[in-house]
Design an enzyme around this catalytic site. Structure first.
Site, PDB file in Angstrom:
ATOM      1  N   ASP A  53       0.606  -1.472  -0.234  1.00  0.00           N
ATOM      2  CA  ASP A  53      -0.415  -0.166   0.218  1.00  0.00           C
ATOM      3  C   ASP A  53       0.760   0.698   0.032  1.00  0.00           C
ATOM      4  OD1 ASP A  53      -1.704  -1.919   0.318  1.00  0.00           O
ATOM      5  OD2 ASP A  53      -2.434  -1.405   2.767  1.00  0.00           O
ATOM      6  N   PHE A  96       2.134  -1.552  10.027  1.00  0.00           N
ATOM      7  CA  PHE A  96       0.915  -1.525   8.265  1.00  0.00           C
ATOM      8  C   PHE A  96       0.889  -0.807   8.052  1.00  0.00           C
ATOM      9  CE2 PHE A  96      -1.890  -5.729   8.997  1.00  0.00           C
ATOM     10  CZ  PHE A  96      -0.726  -6.083   9.165  1.00  0.00           C
ATOM     11  N   SER A  97      -0.188  -0.176   7.706  1.00  0.00           N
ATOM     12  CA  SER A  97      -0.782   0.912   6.159  1.00  0.00           C
ATOM     13  C   SER A  97      -0.955   2.193   7.218  1.00  0.00           C
ATOM     14  CB  SER A  97      -2.314   1.095   5.301  1.00  0.00           C
ATOM     15  OG  SER A  97      -1.137  -0.279   4.415  1.00  0.00           O
ATOM     16  N   ARG A 161      -7.311  -0.719  11.401  1.00  0.00           N
ATOM     17  CA  ARG A 161      -6.496  -0.205  10.940  1.00  0.00           C
ATOM     18  C   ARG A 161      -6.249   0.877  10.245  1.00  0.00           C
ATOM     19  NH1 ARG A 161      -6.462  -6.195   8.036  1.00  0.00           N
ATOM     20  NH2 ARG A 161      -5.988  -6.855   9.691  1.00  0.00           N
ATOM     21  N   ASP A 162      -5.370   1.308   9.189  1.00  0.00           N
ATOM     22  CA  ASP A 162      -5.099   2.316   8.226  1.00  0.00           C
ATOM     23  C   ASP A 162      -5.514   3.417   8.610  1.00  0.00           C
ATOM     24  OD1 ASP A 162      -4.019  -0.584   6.490  1.00  0.00           O
ATOM     25  OD2 ASP A 162      -5.973  -0.937   6.287  1.00  0.00           O
ATOM     26  N   GLU A 214     -11.113  -1.881   3.987  1.00  0.00           N
ATOM     27  CA  GLU A 214      -9.676  -0.975   4.265  1.00  0.00           C
ATOM     28  C   GLU A 214      -8.946   0.483   3.838  1.00  0.00           C
ATOM     29  OE1 GLU A 214      -6.451  -5.264   5.424  1.00  0.00           O
ATOM     30  OE2 GLU A 214      -7.023  -5.006   3.114  1.00  0.00           O
TER      31      GLU A 214
END
Length: 653
Positions: A53, A96-97, A161-162, A214
């Site tokens: 990503d 993570f992103s 997340r993200d 996501e």
């Protein structure tokens, strides 16, 4: 560490690493990118390793930054310089992103113009809560220091997340959109100091809801031909699709525009006439009509409140026919779920009492669009038949919803949503925020996405690394009869890569090689406008060679563009990869004023197609052999006029 006047610190290890990267070296060895099979020539890919990503897209001090927790910089979004990895390694978790902001007013206390990276802190084992964390850079992203008081946001959920963070000028506070993937929600938070966050609202309940949500992003887009803007929320639907919503944002809540909400929730504005949506009292299925409200546990993505299902019905054998009708359109489209049991769980089209078309489920409980070309039976009396003869207790059922008679075929096997791209390889989209202006938002919105697909990304055949980015795009909004739609165009800086080219008008009939354009490497741009004459279909074959090709075919009567890569790649030693990769994809697309324009960018292992000035886009990886450089045109059953420009594109390296 010593500093110069610009505020950059000089560290010998950093300078040496930067020199090696910019000089094209990995582990002391010079990189010959052209010699590396499948290596893109003008799409950004790192020298080695994994790239997923895109994260932290900011424009600051006349420089575009691209993070993926690696780091690259550019002055024009075309030519990139890879920098040393900026994040601290060996921290015991995965980055993570996320996103990056420039704190120009020092709201955080970390220093004026500090860059702050937001990311999801993912611990080993995939069973512990994901939290949001930050790291701070005071040297414009060269390196980031971990914030010792992390996490800055923890709701004790395994999937959380993200984070995408941006400044909202109206109330002078920071906003964060972050996903709850497993329950298909996007949460909105706000903060005054980037460290303490308060929950504002959540967005859910519309669009494709069957898989992880996501990589959300929320931004304003300009409306073409006006000085107005609308807010757009984009959400990745795993493993490889991106959907969008258009509406209004007041700093705390995002509300979808009424027309968009009606289109997504009940199908208002779908092209064609609804034969049956199972919402009214006058059902077209007289037998078992009383069971039309049956709901199957786990079913998603139907329209309205009702659909027709056989799973919970009292009868053990179903053969239920609709009321008769006369076929008066070119296509019949419908949403379908159920068992993949040929002839025993299916929907049939009957003409003169005989089955002339049939479709079965795909063993999921996710409603997806299917469709039939029924031109051969125009004017005939027909019926639809729902059949369930299966004894399978798990997938032994069939269910349908929203049957539409239309002149445009809708057979893309996707949920009912607004898709940013109809290809299989455009995911985790992010937009650049411009911190060279006051509030980080400009009238030109640039976006980029990962050209990958979690179904096969780790099995991709490239040996230099895995993953690369799309070409950057410019996004705008245009008002259509069923509501606002996002249009996308390649960035206007790309023509600087053009080398030798041609411009010619051709009369197509049958199959022939494209004249006067013979690229020696798959790195080129095509701008092709087709005007159909008597042809039933027309298109292009690309990556032709060694008995393989990628086919782009358009049916002007059905308004359908297909991309067929079932026989494209020379990598065929991994059956799991081939099963996921070798597929055909359909795009609903009407002619624009009697013509079809395809603006195509081909790189060594990818293709991106901007159709009808960006109304629809199709992005796909190809992984073709370097010898597959042929191009062909074709026109089936008649003639087609083709006006085409073609350019070889230079490498950015």
């Amino acid at each position: 560490m010593m500093s110069n006047k610009s505020g950059y610190g000089f560290d010998f290890r950093y300078v040496l690493g930067l020199f090696l990267l910019l000089s094209g070296y990995v582990n002391g060895q010079e990189i010959d990118r052209k010699a590396q099979e499948y290596r893109p020539m003008y799409h950004f890919s790192p020298a080695k390793g994994w790239m997923g990503d895109p994260d932290g897209l900011v424009h600051y001090n006349n420089t575009y930054h691209l993070f993926w927790w690696g780091h690259a910089v550019s002055k024009d979004l075309v030519h990139w310089q890879e920098m040393p990895r900026p994040m601290k390694e060996g921290m015991g978790f995965s980055y993570f992103s996320g996103s990056v902001v420039v704190d120009k007013m020092n709201t955080s206390g970390f220093g004026k113009n500090s860059m702050i990276a937001f990311y999801t802190k993912h611990l080993p084992g995939d069973s512990l809560p994901e939290t949001q964390a930050i790291s701070i850079s005071n040297n414009e992203g060269q390196s980031f220091d971990y914030y010792q008081k992390n996490p800055i946001l923890d709701i004790n959920k395994v999937f959380f997340r993200d984070p995408q963070v941006f400044w909202y000028e109206q109330d002078k506070s920071w906003k964060m959109v972050v996903s709850r993937p497993d329950v298909q929600q996007v949460h909105i938070y706000q903060s005054s100091d980037l460290k303490n966050w308060a929950f504002c609202s959540s967005f859910e309940g519309l669009g494709a809801k069957n898989s992880f949500w996501e990589c959300p992003d929320l931004f304003e887009l300009p409306i073409e031909g006006s000085n107005e803007k609308k807010w757009v929320l984009i959400i990745g639907r795993g493993p490889n699709r991106v959907q969008y919503f258009v509406g209004n944002f007041n700093g705390k809540t995002f509300v979808t525009d009424k027309k968009i909400a009606e289109y997504l929730s009940v199908g208002q504005g779908i092209k064609g006439s609804v034969f049956e949506d199972f919402e009214g009292k006058n059902l077209k299925w007289p037998k078992f009509a009383e069971e039309h409200e049956n709901k199957v546990s786990g079913v998603t993505d139907y329209l309205g409140k009702h659909y027709l299902s056989t799973e919970n019905a009292s009868a053990t054998v179903f053969r239920s026919k609709s009321q008769p009708f006369t076929i008066s359109t070119k296509a019949i489209n419908f949403l379908l779920i159920g068992g993949n049991h040929q002839d025993s769980t299916c929907i049939n089209l009957l003409v003169d009492g005989k089955v002339v078309k049939t479709t079965h489920g795909d063993n999921t409980k996710v409603f997806k669009w299917n469709g039939w070309d029924v031109r051969s039976w125009m004017g005939k009396k027909a019926q639809l038949e729902l059949v369930d003869l299966s004894k399978d207790t798990t997938t032994g059922f069939i269910a349908i919803d929203h049957i539409v008679f239309s002149d445009q075929l809708s057979n893309q096997h996707l949920e009912h949503a607004l898709w940013l791209d109809y290809g299989p390889d455009y995911y985790a989209i992010r937009t650049w925020r411009d911190y060279d202006i006051k509030n980080g938002l400009t009238d030109t919105v640039h976006a980029i996405g990962w050209m990958g697909n979690w179904d096969y990304a780790r099995k991709a055949p490239s040996k230099w690394g895995k993953g690369f980015q799309s070409i950057p795009r410019v996004m705008t909004l245009r008002e259509m009869p069923s509501g606002w739609r996002v249009f996308q165009q390649p960035i206007p800086q790309l023509p600087q890569l053009r080398d030798s080219g041609i411009h010619q008008q051709l009369q197509l009939k049958g199959l022939q090689s494209l004249k006067n354009f013979k690229p020696d490497v798959n790195s080129y741009e095509l701008d092709a406008t087709f005007t159909p004459g008597t042809a039933k279909a027309f298109g292009l074959n690309l990556f032709v060679g060694e008995g393989r090709k990628l086919a782009l075919r358009y049916d002007p009567q059905l308004g359908e563009l297909t991309l067929d890569r079932r026989n494209c790649t020379n990598f065929n030693t991994d059956t799991a990869f081939t099963k996921s990769f070798a597929k055909k994809y359909a795009v609903p697309l009407a002619l624009d004023k009697g013509s079809l324009r395809l603006h195509i960018f081909v790189d060594r292992s990818s293709i991106e197609i901007f159709a009808n000035d960006g109304e629809n886009v199709v992005s796909a990886t190809t992984f073709a052999a370097d010898a597959q450089t042929g191009l062909e045109t074709f026109s089936e059953g008649g003639n087609t006029t083709l006006n085409i420009q073609a350019w070889k594109l230079k490498s950015i390296w």
